[in-house]
Write a protein that holds these residues in place. Structure first.
Motif, PDB file in Angstrom:
ATOM      1  N   GLN A 125      -5.437  -0.104  -2.727  1.00 53.96           N
ATOM      2  CA  GLN A 125      -5.513  -1.149  -1.705  1.00 53.96           C
ATOM      3  C   GLN A 125      -5.905  -2.499  -2.293  1.00 53.96           C
ATOM      4  N   VAL A 126      -6.841  -2.503  -3.220  1.00 60.41           N
ATOM      5  CA  VAL A 126      -7.297  -3.763  -3.812  1.00 60.41           C
ATOM      6  C   VAL A 126      -6.175  -4.392  -4.621  1.00 60.41           C
ATOM      7  N   VAL A 133      -9.716 -11.425  -1.968  1.00 58.17           N
ATOM      8  CA  VAL A 133     -10.009 -10.757  -0.704  1.00 58.17           C
ATOM      9  C   VAL A 133     -10.146  -9.260  -0.955  1.00 58.17           C
ATOM     10  N   LEU A 134     -11.256  -8.678  -0.461  1.00 56.03           N
ATOM     11  CA  LEU A 134     -11.539  -7.258  -0.653  1.00 56.03           C
ATOM     12  C   LEU A 134     -11.921  -6.620   0.676  1.00 56.03           C
ATOM     13  N   PRO A 135     -11.547  -5.359   0.882  1.00 57.48           N
ATOM     14  CA  PRO A 135     -12.047  -4.645   2.058  1.00 57.48           C
ATOM     15  C   PRO A 135     -13.485  -4.192   1.816  1.00 57.48           C
ATOM     16  N   MET A 136     -14.275  -4.051   2.872  1.00 53.89           N
ATOM     17  CA  MET A 136     -15.656  -3.610   2.668  1.00 53.89           C
ATOM     18  C   MET A 136     -15.720  -2.121   2.348  1.00 53.89           C
ATOM     19  N   TRP A 144       0.835  -1.211   0.000  1.00 47.29           N
ATOM     20  CA  TRP A 144       0.000   0.000   0.000  1.00 47.29           C
ATOM     21  C   TRP A 144       0.865   1.255   0.000  1.00 47.29           C
ATOM     22  N   ASP A 145       2.034   1.186   0.642  1.00 52.59           N
ATOM     23  CA  ASP A 145       2.934   2.332   0.661  1.00 52.59           C
ATOM     24  C   ASP A 145       3.525   2.574  -0.733  1.00 52.59           C
TER      25      ASP A 145
END
Length: 320
Positions: free
Chosen positions: A109-110, A126-129, A102-103
């Protein structure tokens, strides 16, 4: 094996349990993961670098790893936690790896999670909501020293999880965050959606408080399964029965219905509890699947193969 498109929503050990079961049935799995964790390694990284908490995302990736020596080795690497007294103490290596990507790729992010996934050849994605870190705020009720009921407001996932009292309601801060677009799309295109098990108010319920996610869950043509916990002994379950867990879902998302609710008979001990659960399940438009899914000798832990069999039976019944 490819199989039906399945989306599993949750966080932490509960989501890992459903993912390990589902990977026996399909390779087309999308995990949608809560991003409100503020404790441990995730909390430290979140506070210092203002990033999504990576811990639950890491656990979901590890749960979906390829069932080979390569996949299991990389899963172990991601889950490895440093010991000692230094600055790395308590950090999981996978959290640091996700943070590094991410940095290197801010606002991707995905993409960063997909790159970590390539190390494990996972059965799914895998995904963040949401794409911003969220906070949980809960209203709790406890008995005061004089025997009267006392209400308090507690903020923060880790604080809610360990605070004494009965959780009455939860909300997110910010109150109406934008959902991860890929997560919304995955729900829209799914054949089956699974919500739970897990920490009910800090891992399961938050998905229903993101407006775009809740709308997608209500509108999807997919079959919807609610998986209940196999124990009521954790702090968040204090004062609640399984029927009241289902009722809390209905209270926070009254427009959401389910096709099936899976519960373990070991947690429904009396005829009165069963009747109350059946009434609550009926309230959300579902049929009750009462089947053993707990691990023998391990209270509070789902048995992977038994849970997989429960999902398989439901999927077969629905022609999936």
């Amino acid at each position: 094996m490819s199989g039906p498109r399945v989306v599993a929503l949750g966080g932490g050990h509960g989501l890992s349990a459903s993912l390990r079961a589902l990977r026996h049935l399909t390779e087309a799995i999308t995990a949608v993961v809560t991003v409100a964790d503020d404790g441990g390694s995730s909390g430290r990284l979140r506070q210092e670098y203002d990033i999504l908490p990576p811990g639950d995302l890491r656990m979901a990736l590890a749960a979906l790893c390829e069932d080979t020596a390569w996949g299991h080795q990389w899963s172990a690497v991601l889950q490895h936690r440093f010991r000692g007294e230094g600055e790395l103490s308590g950090h999981a290596l996978g959290n640091l790896l996700i943070m590094a990507l991410w940095d290197l790729r801010p606002h991707e992010q995905v993409r960063g999670l997909d790159l970590v996934g390539r190390l494990l050849n996972p059965r799914g994605r895998v995904l963040p909501m949401a794409l911003e870190p969220l906070e949980i705020e809960a209203e709790l009720e406890a008995e005061g020293a004089d025997g009267t009921s006392v209400r308090s407001t507690v903020r923060g996932q880790s604080s809610v999880a360990r605070h004494p009292g009965t959780v009455r309601s939860v909300r997110l801060i910010p109150e109406a965050p934008h959902a991860c677009p890929e997560a919304v799309e995955s729900i829209t295109l799914a054949d089956l959606v699974v919500l739970g098990p897990g920490s009910w108010f800090t891992s399961v319920m938050p998905h229903l408080l993101v407006p775009e996610l809740r709308r997608a869950l209500c509108d999807t043509p997919a079959r919807r399964i609610l998986t209940l916990n196999v124990s009521l002994s954790d702090d968040e379950a204090s004062g609640y029965s399984l029927a009241e867990h289902v009722g809390a879902i209905a209270a926070h998302a009254p427009d959401l219905t389910f096709d099936h609710v899976i519960a373990d008979p070991q947690v429904v001990r009396t005829d009165a509890e069963r009747a109350a659960l059946e009434a609550a399940v009926d309230q959300v438009g579902a049929s009750l699947v009462l089947t053993t899914v707990g691990k023998p000798g391990r209270p509070g832990v789902h048995d992977t193969l038994r849970l997989a069999a429960a999902y398989r039976d439901v999927m077969s019944e629905q022609g999936l």
